[in-house]
Design a protein around this motif. Sequence first.
Motif, PDB file in Angstrom:
ATOM      1  N   LYS A  36       0.849  -1.201   0.000  1.00 43.15           N
ATOM      2  CA  LYS A  36       0.000   0.000   0.000  1.00 43.15           C
ATOM      3  C   LYS A  36       0.889   1.257   0.000  1.00 43.15           C
ATOM      4  CE  LYS A  36       1.027   1.989   3.972  1.00 43.15           C
ATOM      5  NZ  LYS A  36       2.400   1.787   3.910  1.00 43.15           N
ATOM      6  N   VAL A  46      -1.085   8.046  13.485  1.00 40.15           N
ATOM      7  CA  VAL A  46      -0.635   7.363  14.708  1.00 40.15           C
ATOM      8  C   VAL A  46      -1.332   7.970  15.933  1.00 40.15           C
ATOM      9  CG1 VAL A  46       1.404   6.955  16.181  1.00 40.15           C
ATOM     10  CG2 VAL A  46       1.602   6.747  13.701  1.00 40.15           C
ATOM     11  N   GLY A 130       8.248   1.930   2.982  1.00 38.29           N
ATOM     12  CA  GLY A 130       6.969   2.595   3.252  1.00 38.29           C
ATOM     13  C   GLY A 130       5.832   2.015   2.437  1.00 38.29           C
ATOM     14  N   LEU A 131       6.002   0.786   1.958  1.00 38.71           N
ATOM     15  CA  LEU A 131       4.963   0.159   1.132  1.00 38.71           C
ATOM     16  C   LEU A 131       4.160  -0.896   1.900  1.00 38.71           C
ATOM     17  CD1 LEU A 131       6.997  -0.284  -2.190  1.00 38.71           C
ATOM     18  CD2 LEU A 131       5.236   1.415  -1.706  1.00 38.71           C
ATOM     19  N   ILE A 176      -3.129   1.434   9.995  1.00 34.48           N
ATOM     20  CA  ILE A 176      -3.496   1.695   8.593  1.00 34.48           C
ATOM     21  C   ILE A 176      -2.877   0.657   7.655  1.00 34.48           C
ATOM     22  CG2 ILE A 176      -1.668   3.414   8.111  1.00 34.48           C
ATOM     23  CD1 ILE A 176      -4.084   4.908   6.561  1.00 34.48           C
ATOM     24  N   GLY A 300       4.431   7.236   3.655  1.00 34.36           N
ATOM     25  CA  GLY A 300       4.780   6.300   4.724  1.00 34.36           C
ATOM     26  C   GLY A 300       5.634   6.974   5.779  1.00 34.36           C
ATOM     27  N   GLY A 301       6.465   6.165   6.427  1.00 30.96           N
ATOM     28  CA  GLY A 301       7.243   6.657   7.552  1.00 30.96           C
ATOM     29  C   GLY A 301       8.294   7.695   7.170  1.00 30.96           C
TER      30      GLY A 301
HETATM   31  O1  PMV Z   1       5.004   1.462   7.334  1.00 34.01           O
HETATM   32  P1  PMV Z   1       5.064   2.769   6.633  1.00 34.01           P
HETATM   33  O2  PMV Z   1       6.437   3.308   6.466  1.00 34.01           O
HETATM   34  O3  PMV Z   1       4.223   2.798   5.419  1.00 34.01           O
HETATM   35  O4  PMV Z   1       4.399   3.855   7.637  1.00 34.01           O
HETATM   36  C1  PMV Z   1       3.138   3.732   8.138  1.00 34.01           C
HETATM   37  C2  PMV Z   1       2.573   5.064   8.400  1.00 34.01           C
HETATM   38  C3  PMV Z   1       2.922   5.749   9.718  1.00 34.01           C
HETATM   39  O5  PMV Z   1       1.884   6.694   9.909  1.00 34.01           O
HETATM   40  C4  PMV Z   1       4.248   6.477   9.643  1.00 34.01           C
HETATM   41  C5  PMV Z   1       2.977   4.800  10.902  1.00 34.01           C
HETATM   42  C6  PMV Z   1       1.621   4.225  11.290  1.00 34.01           C
HETATM   43  O6  PMV Z   1       1.614   3.286  12.075  1.00 34.01           O
HETATM   44  O7  PMV Z   1       0.581   4.737  10.847  1.00 34.01           O
END
Ligand code: PMV
Length: 344
Positions: A36, A46, A130-131, A176, A300-301
């Motif tokens: 995603k 968060v 971040g995917l 998410i 993402g992160g």
């Molecule tokens: O896992 P990632 O890098 O896609 O990040 C998820 C999104 C964040 O908001 C940074 C962390 C979260 O738990 O929602």
Amino acid sequence: MEYDASSPKSPGMIPSHDRPVLRLDSPLCRGQAHGKVILLGEHAVVYGAPAVALSVPDAICRAVALPSRLGGSGLMRFRFRSASTSAVQVTEQAQPELSALVDDLLERAADRHVQAVDIVMRSSFPAGRGLGSSAACARAAAEALNVLLDLSLSPAGIHDVVQRAENRTHGRASGIDTYATGSPGLLVLDKGRTRTPAVGRQAWVVIADSGTVSSTRQAVEMLRTRFVQAPGSRRAFLEASEALTVNGLHALAEGDLNRLGMRLNDAHALLQPLGLVTHAVQELIDAALAAGALGAKMTGGGLGGCAIALTDTAARADAVAARLRRNGAEHIWRVPLVREEHRS
Ligand code: PMV
């Protein structure tokens, strides 16, 4: 007979003693999940603010679980193969979160006919970008084990297992990724509840992998420290993020893609001063905008990973993708906001 997770129908014929081995009489138990991207609201989600995610159907993680011939208990043998355009990585050391997930599910199996398992996984997309790789892999493994151990876990039960693994991986995960890796298309998570947003007009999201590994745990902790050190900063960030996510959702529903693109740019401008955007990701964003994207941002992160760009036509998505490739993107995905099979 060794099982090749890339080929769902036909197990290969390569005998091997150092890999998980599938006997002909072994139950063959598979799971699968997709990656995603987050369009709007990462990090703020968060803390309960809304965020929008889009599934990436071509980014797939597959798992096969089988009873281990080695005896013992827990995850005995593991093989994970993940691909990016530059390299194929194979690891036989499972992440502790995955071993914990296996132990968790083995404990729940009322009939302990299986006490030790082997897991073979193959992912078409790289981890740490971040995917949603960690959630997709946890979900694929949980689904395969659900069948193997005859657990009859419901979708909500699988969700809980994946979310526990995500919390172990990221420290504190909003959920998410857990939701988005298990549902197709667009998804909004707002104060713990999910919904499918309205889409007024088709558009394309181009995803470009900078090739650098990001750490969501590190990024989330970095922001938490920052918010503690600067009183009021967390509230200001959350209010700004929520306002632009809500406005972006209205633009999406109205089919106002120019405005949606501006909200992506705003989201990036909100995240960028927090130190989350690497030089490589920023270069991809600049290249996408120069090639005619309506908006572009990190996703993402952060601290590496991918950039995303919004375009209004498939042809423009192709042009943006070509530019991003020339600018060093390791991997590109193009995802329509609404898939043809889901159009009414
Ligand atoms: O896992 P990632 O890098 O896609 O990040 C998820 C999104 C964040 O908001 C940074 C962390 C979260 O738990 O929602």
